[in-house]
Design a protein around this motif. Sequence first.
Motif, PDB file in Angstrom:
ATOM      1  N   ARG A   1     -10.799  12.589 -13.742  1.00 52.30           N
ATOM      2  CA  ARG A   1     -10.660  13.651 -12.748  1.00 52.30           C
ATOM      3  C   ARG A   1     -10.723  13.046 -11.350  1.00 52.30           C
ATOM      4  O   ARG A   1     -11.472  12.091 -11.114  1.00 52.30           O
ATOM      5  N   TYR A   2      -9.961  13.618 -10.447  1.00 53.75           N
ATOM      6  CA  TYR A   2      -9.918  13.152  -9.065  1.00 53.75           C
ATOM      7  C   TYR A   2     -10.430  14.257  -8.155  1.00 53.75           C
ATOM      8  O   TYR A   2      -9.962  15.404  -8.213  1.00 53.75           O
ATOM      9  N   GLU A   3     -11.397  13.901  -7.325  1.00 51.86           N
ATOM     10  CA  GLU A   3     -11.954  14.854  -6.364  1.00 51.86           C
ATOM     11  C   GLU A   3     -11.984  14.201  -4.991  1.00 51.86           C
ATOM     12  O   GLU A   3     -12.294  13.009  -4.870  1.00 51.86           O
ATOM     13  N   CYS A   4     -11.699  14.982  -3.975  1.00 51.15           N
ATOM     14  CA  CYS A   4     -11.644  14.473  -2.606  1.00 51.15           C
ATOM     15  C   CYS A   4     -12.651  15.202  -1.721  1.00 51.15           C
ATOM     16  O   CYS A   4     -13.023  16.353  -1.978  1.00 51.15           O
ATOM     17  N   ALA A   5     -13.069  14.521  -0.690  1.00 49.06           N
ATOM     18  CA  ALA A   5     -13.960  15.105   0.311  1.00 49.06           C
ATOM     19  C   ALA A   5     -13.843  14.293   1.581  1.00 49.06           C
ATOM     20  O   ALA A   5     -13.266  13.193   1.594  1.00 49.06           O
ATOM     21  N   ARG A   6     -14.395  14.833   2.656  1.00 43.62           N
ATOM     22  CA  ARG A   6     -14.489  14.096   3.916  1.00 43.62           C
ATOM     23  C   ARG A   6     -15.886  14.279   4.479  1.00 43.62           C
ATOM     24  O   ARG A   6     -16.471  15.352   4.348  1.00 43.62           O
ATOM     25  N   ILE A   7     -16.403  13.231   5.082  1.00 42.71           N
ATOM     26  CA  ILE A   7     -17.687  13.332   5.774  1.00 42.71           C
ATOM     27  C   ILE A   7     -17.494  12.900   7.222  1.00 42.71           C
ATOM     28  O   ILE A   7     -16.537  12.196   7.558  1.00 42.71           O
ATOM     29  N   GLN A   8     -18.397  13.349   8.073  1.00 44.39           N
ATOM     30  CA  GLN A   8     -18.396  12.927   9.468  1.00 44.39           C
ATOM     31  C   GLN A   8     -19.432  11.828   9.676  1.00 44.39           C
ATOM     32  O   GLN A   8     -20.502  11.840   9.074  1.00 44.39           O
TER      33      GLN A   8
ATOM     34  N   PHE B   1       0.857  -1.171   0.000  1.00 52.07           N
ATOM     35  CA  PHE B   1       0.000   0.000   0.000  1.00 52.07           C
ATOM     36  C   PHE B   1       0.896   1.225   0.000  1.00 52.07           C
ATOM     37  O   PHE B   1       1.799   1.341   0.811  1.00 52.07           O
ATOM     38  N   ALA B   2       0.636   2.141  -0.929  1.00 61.65           N
ATOM     39  CA  ALA B   2       1.450   3.346  -0.991  1.00 61.65           C
ATOM     40  C   ALA B   2       1.144   4.255   0.183  1.00 61.65           C
ATOM     41  O   ALA B   2       0.052   4.214   0.746  1.00 61.65           O
ATOM     42  N   PRO B   3       2.111   5.084   0.600  1.00 65.98           N
ATOM     43  CA  PRO B   3       1.865   6.008   1.714  1.00 65.98           C
ATOM     44  C   PRO B   3       0.723   6.951   1.394  1.00 65.98           C
ATOM     45  O   PRO B   3       0.510   7.330   0.246  1.00 65.98           O
ATOM     46  N   ARG B   4       0.000   7.347   2.408  1.00 70.18           N
ATOM     47  CA  ARG B   4      -1.125   8.241   2.176  1.00 70.18           C
ATOM     48  C   ARG B   4      -0.641   9.653   1.863  1.00 70.18           C
ATOM     49  O   ARG B   4       0.425  10.077   2.300  1.00 70.18           O
ATOM     50  N   ALA B   5      -1.438  10.360   1.103  1.00 67.19           N
ATOM     51  CA  ALA B   5      -1.082  11.713   0.686  1.00 67.19           C
ATOM     52  C   ALA B   5      -1.584  12.734   1.694  1.00 67.19           C
ATOM     53  O   ALA B   5      -2.385  12.446   2.565  1.00 67.19           O
ATOM     54  N   ASP B   6      -1.118  13.968   1.543  1.00 63.46           N
ATOM     55  CA  ASP B   6      -1.584  15.067   2.386  1.00 63.46           C
ATOM     56  C   ASP B   6      -3.073  15.288   2.154  1.00 63.46           C
ATOM     57  O   ASP B   6      -3.541  15.298   1.023  1.00 63.46           O
ATOM     58  N   VAL B   7      -3.821  15.490   3.220  1.00 66.42           N
ATOM     59  CA  VAL B   7      -5.268  15.629   3.082  1.00 66.42           C
ATOM     60  C   VAL B   7      -5.740  17.074   3.265  1.00 66.42           C
ATOM     61  O   VAL B   7      -6.934  17.330   3.266  1.00 66.42           O
ATOM     62  N   ASP B   8      -4.828  18.012   3.366  1.00 66.97           N
ATOM     63  CA  ASP B   8      -5.252  19.387   3.638  1.00 66.97           C
ATOM     64  C   ASP B   8      -6.182  19.927   2.555  1.00 66.97           C
ATOM     65  O   ASP B   8      -7.084  20.716   2.830  1.00 66.97           O
ATOM     66  N   ALA B   9      -5.983  19.500   1.305  1.00 66.62           N
ATOM     67  CA  ALA B   9      -6.780  20.036   0.201  1.00 66.62           C
ATOM     68  C   ALA B   9      -8.205  19.511   0.184  1.00 66.62           C
ATOM     69  O   ALA B   9      -9.009  19.921  -0.625  1.00 66.62           O
ATOM     70  N   GLN B  10      -8.533  18.603   1.093  1.00 63.79           N
ATOM     71  CA  GLN B  10      -9.854  17.993   1.060  1.00 63.79           C
ATOM     72  C   GLN B  10     -10.910  18.830   1.781  1.00 63.79           C
ATOM     73  O   GLN B  10     -12.095  18.518   1.723  1.00 63.79           O
ATOM     74  N   GLY B  11     -10.532  19.863   2.467  1.00 62.63           N
ATOM     75  CA  GLY B  11     -11.518  20.727   3.093  1.00 62.63           C
ATOM     76  C   GLY B  11     -12.081  20.162   4.379  1.00 62.63           C
ATOM     77  O   GLY B  11     -11.681  19.132   4.871  1.00 62.63           O
ATOM     78  N   SER B  12     -13.048  20.885   4.940  1.00 63.04           N
ATOM     79  CA  SER B  12     -13.678  20.464   6.177  1.00 63.04           C
ATOM     80  C   SER B  12     -14.609  19.289   5.926  1.00 63.04           C
ATOM     81  O   SER B  12     -15.218  19.159   4.873  1.00 63.04           O
ATOM     82  N   ALA B  13     -14.713  18.438   6.928  1.00 61.73           N
ATOM     83  CA  ALA B  13     -15.573  17.272   6.787  1.00 61.73           C
ATOM     84  C   ALA B  13     -17.034  17.679   6.854  1.00 61.73           C
ATOM     85  O   ALA B  13     -17.446  18.455   7.711  1.00 61.73           O
TER      86      ALA B  13
END
Length: 508
Positions: free
Chosen positions: A52-59, A12-24
């Motif tokens: 295209r790649y898009e990121c997000a976070r949910i609670q 498994f590759a190391p995880r990337a920085d998640v700062d660009a994903q915004g608030s959950a």
Amino acid sequence: MVVTAGCTLPAFAPRADVDAQGSAAPPGTAPDWRACPEVPDDLVGRSAPGVRYECARIQVPRDWAGGTGATTGPGADETFEIALLRVRSDNQRNRIGSLLINPGGPGGSGVDTAVYLSFGEQFGGLPDSIMERFDIIGFDPRGVARSSPVECISDADLDGVFGYDPDPESQEKFDVLVMMAKRIGQGCGDKYGDQLKLYSTEQTARDMDAIRAAVGDDKMTYLGYSYGTLLGATYAQLFPQRVRALVLDGAVDPRQNLIAGSESQARGFERAFDNFGRWCAANAANCPIAPDARAAVVSAIDKARSSPIRSADGREATAGWVFYAVISSLYNETGWRQLARAIDQLDKGNPEAVFQLADNYADRDQNGRYTNLFDANTAINCADDEERPSLERIRQLQSQWRTQYPLFGPALATGLVSCTEWPGGTDPYPTGRATGAPPILVIGTTGDPATPYEQTPALAEMLGVGRVLTWDGEGHTAYPQTPCITEAVDAYLIDLTLPAEGLRCPAR
């Protein structure tokens, strides 16, 4: 502790920085998708063409049985953040919905896996026909990688566990293994306490339904590998009316307890190693340890117990590292040549190929740092099972399995120590029928070491709506490795057309 992972990918590759994903996004609300090309850039150095790649976070609530999921007032901090990545093809048309992905482990990153699968069939990824009809959604389960990760095992302790003798035969050696497990368990218990049981499979399956709602799908379409089949089966039992199509590849039998699951893997790895040995004897030009691969590997492990080869940086190729190089190579048939070369080079005084194989499995980088794959793996496995074998029972199994499964049995037995010494309580998943669910596709590979084929019909039978698809191949999981498997799965995912009853796909 380690072999029970059953990871779908050999690394498994190391995880990337998640700062660009915004608030959950709070529970019950739509995620705020943001472009994140940096994730594939960090993982593989580039983005796949035409996607295209898009990121997000949910609670999600920490405890679906009692958590409020509130974002203000009492209980406001009782949530976990779940990281999502959406892959969307520029050629998408006639969109069906989202295809949720889990790679297994437990502890594997679905975000990373969605990136790998986005590169298309020529790189072992998803077919264009799937990419054109679905958004591909990868998620890191709670406690994994970017999703409120559980992190409580030090790099030094992981080095100790991986490098330790896979069969500590004397009581003194066994006691050292127990001491390491106790230290790890105490450290994790001190940090997380009774929260450890909240990393269970059932809690994650409920998170999956929150993801389904968040991405706007009325029903779930899902592709789960290895441990991901357990997640899918749990989801089908909890939410049968919300299932559209589930592909469960590398099936896990949910009714197995820790002991039965470990014995099944011991049997599976022995069978896979025998297949490797037969290949080696028949292909001596490509296998420098022919004609007796088993004797060569056993000799390498024995020598490493007393006289481990030291690398240029001073690291010793102990018996444990040699053993996990063997484990790593059996997840895919392409690893057989690597193993043969690694054992041959070790015999000539060069341990680098052994370390490369073992580190791929352990998710250890060249600086000795680990991801949280095995922190999460241990937390999830131990939260799921109420039956914790005693140390006396483990010693009995170690002796018994040494006879039945001589190369892999002792390590699978002693690996049970990690849960015996694990704190935090348990939260078992259900093991029954998915009454009311549509047909579910369950795939098994006859030469699978980590989730042996016998578990495939067992899972299908338990669910009551399973349709078995068999690949007469080698390695862990099948889709999309051969045209026969790929065509059957694609027809099911797109048109909900099941393969013929009893279909068996030939090896490559």
